[in-house]
Design a protein around this motif. Sequence first.
Motif, mmCIF file in Angstrom:
data_model
loop_
_atom_site.group_PDB
_atom_site.id
_atom_site.type_symbol
_atom_site.label_atom_id
_atom_site.label_comp_id
_atom_site.label_asym_id
_atom_site.label_seq_id
_atom_site.Cartn_x
_atom_site.Cartn_y
_atom_site.Cartn_z
ATOM 1 N N ARG A 20 37.863 40.941 36.520
ATOM 2 C CA ARG A 20 37.734 42.249 37.179
ATOM 3 C C ARG A 20 38.519 43.314 36.419
ATOM 4 O O ARG A 20 38.041 44.437 36.231
ATOM 5 N N SER A 21 39.724 42.976 35.996
ATOM 6 C CA SER A 21 40.505 43.927 35.177
ATOM 7 C C SER A 21 39.760 44.239 33.889
ATOM 8 O O SER A 21 39.613 45.397 33.494
ATOM 9 N N GLY A 22 39.279 43.180 33.236
ATOM 10 C CA GLY A 22 38.658 43.320 31.925
ATOM 11 C C GLY A 22 37.395 44.166 31.940
ATOM 12 O O GLY A 22 37.165 44.981 31.039
ATOM 13 N N ALA A 60 43.636 41.768 28.689
ATOM 14 C CA ALA A 60 43.360 41.936 30.121
ATOM 15 C C ALA A 60 43.455 40.576 30.808
ATOM 16 O O ALA A 60 42.858 40.355 31.857
ATOM 17 N N LEU A 61 44.204 39.674 30.194
ATOM 18 C CA LEU A 61 44.395 38.339 30.772
ATOM 19 C C LEU A 61 45.574 38.383 31.728
ATOM 20 O O LEU A 61 46.531 39.143 31.505
ATOM 21 N N HIS A 62 45.521 37.573 32.777
ATOM 22 C CA HIS A 62 46.672 37.432 33.662
ATOM 23 C C HIS A 62 47.020 35.954 33.764
ATOM 24 O O HIS A 62 46.138 35.105 33.691
ATOM 25 N N GLY A 63 48.296 35.683 33.963
ATOM 26 C CA GLY A 63 48.697 34.296 34.198
ATOM 27 C C GLY A 63 48.928 33.524 32.912
ATOM 28 O O GLY A 63 49.114 34.090 31.830
ATOM 29 N N THR A 83 47.978 45.038 23.023
ATOM 30 C CA THR A 83 48.652 45.807 24.074
ATOM 31 C C THR A 83 49.702 44.954 24.783
ATOM 32 O O THR A 83 49.543 43.746 24.937
ATOM 33 N N GLY A 84 50.746 45.619 25.230
ATOM 34 C CA GLY A 84 51.723 44.966 26.106
ATOM 35 C C GLY A 84 52.862 44.308 25.357
ATOM 36 O O GLY A 84 52.912 44.304 24.125
ATOM 37 N N PRO A 85 53.787 43.738 26.126
ATOM 38 C CA PRO A 85 54.985 43.129 25.558
ATOM 39 C C PRO A 85 54.696 42.002 24.558
ATOM 40 O O PRO A 85 53.653 41.361 24.599
ATOM 41 N N GLY A 86 55.652 41.789 23.670
ATOM 42 C CA GLY A 86 55.530 40.790 22.617
ATOM 43 C C GLY A 86 55.795 39.373 23.113
ATOM 44 O O GLY A 86 55.884 39.120 24.322
ATOM 45 N N GLY A 281 47.903 43.727 36.886
ATOM 46 C CA GLY A 281 46.505 43.823 37.280
ATOM 47 C C GLY A 281 45.956 45.222 37.090
ATOM 48 O O GLY A 281 46.668 46.217 37.202
ATOM 49 N N MET A 282 44.656 45.286 36.778
ATOM 50 C CA MET A 282 43.980 46.571 36.563
ATOM 51 C C MET A 282 42.696 46.607 37.387
ATOM 52 O O MET A 282 41.724 47.246 37.011
ATOM 53 N N THR A 283 42.701 45.920 38.546
ATOM 54 C CA THR A 283 41.525 45.908 39.420
ATOM 55 C C THR A 283 41.518 47.160 40.305
ATOM 56 O O THR A 283 42.414 47.995 40.219
ATOM 57 N N GLU A 284 40.525 47.236 41.178
ATOM 58 C CA GLU A 284 40.393 48.394 42.095
ATOM 59 C C GLU A 284 41.596 48.494 43.023
ATOM 60 O O GLU A 284 41.921 49.581 43.490
#
Length: 315
Positions: A20-22, A60-63, A83-86, A281-284
């Motif tokens: 959903r984020s992706g 856009a992966l989680h977990g 994108t995001g932390p190393g 998360g980047m969902t609704e």
Amino acid sequence: MEKIAVLMGGRSLERDVSLRSGERISAALDERGYKVLALDVTPELTETLRSERPDAVYIALHGKYGEDGTIQELLEFLGVPYTGPGVVASALAWDKAVSKRLFRANGIPTPDWVTFSADAFKEMGAARALDLVPDALGGFPLVVKPAEQGSALGLTRVEDAGALPDAFLSALSYGSVAIAERWIEGAELAVSVLDGPGGLEVLPPVEMVPKSGLFDFSAMYTPGETDYYVPARLTDDVAAEVRRLAGAVHTLLGCRHVSRVDMVVGADGVPNVLECNTSPGMTETSLLPMAADAVGVGFQDLVERLARAALDGLE
Ligand SMILES: Nc1ncnc2c1ncn2[C@@H]1O[C@H](COP(=O)(O)OP(=O)(O)O)[C@@H](O)[C@H]1O
Ligand SMILES: [Mg+2]
């Protein structure tokens, strides 16, 4: 035209959330004129990245695997900016047993806790210490959760000693380490941090009020199950302290680009840091987009800002 591979899905338990984020991230980048390669993570990923040679990867992966340093390590070796932390920040933040130790050692308030690994139970008879847990954490209720997981999976609020062993079993079915933590009754907050050329920008705290009383998987992702307040209903002093702490956590763990720090502010007004998320998360219904929106940064702006951080090599 710059080409961005959006990595989503994969085999983590948060696969569906990630899809959903992706999807939303891919659509936003497409709107902004980037060439988007939406990739579900499979064993073909490395080959695809090598042949497609994207200018950057949007994670856009989680977990597990997406947020724990695994994908970051691979992308660094392949020389693809992301994108995001190393690697190190991701690994530290992903492991609550480790990050909580860092919080405590560095003056960042976090609820009292104890850590038990499956190995300690199996090899060292640690079950014989379980009766000491409630007293160490100020009694009941308390919470037991996997050290390495997200979306409240494997998390149990424990009301009495009889329920403790099952709560550990449940948490340990999600990973090899579990923590028991003092339950803090109070306002739940998520405080997002973005960094940019001008330094750290801490976004307005978002307050979550789940209708069921528990901010679990369903409350997180089902529209209507949780009421959100942006900014959170805090006094100016507490709001300032909460924002200071979020920035301090981001810096302490060595995060870059983005992070989201989850906290509970107790009835006494004291904030407690629960954890730091490095791929929020980047969902609704997600909290980072909500916070950004409150300062006039729309979803597309937010996504493009993070993509540019990777493309422009912002460290
Ligand atoms: N010690 C605690 N006190 C009160 N609520 C908690 C506590 N630990 C977890 N929770 C609740 O469970 C949710 C998920 O816990 P969290 O530590 O953020 O793990 P994750 O989001 O990685 O699953 C929190 O947002 C909060 O609602
Ligand atoms: Mg959380």
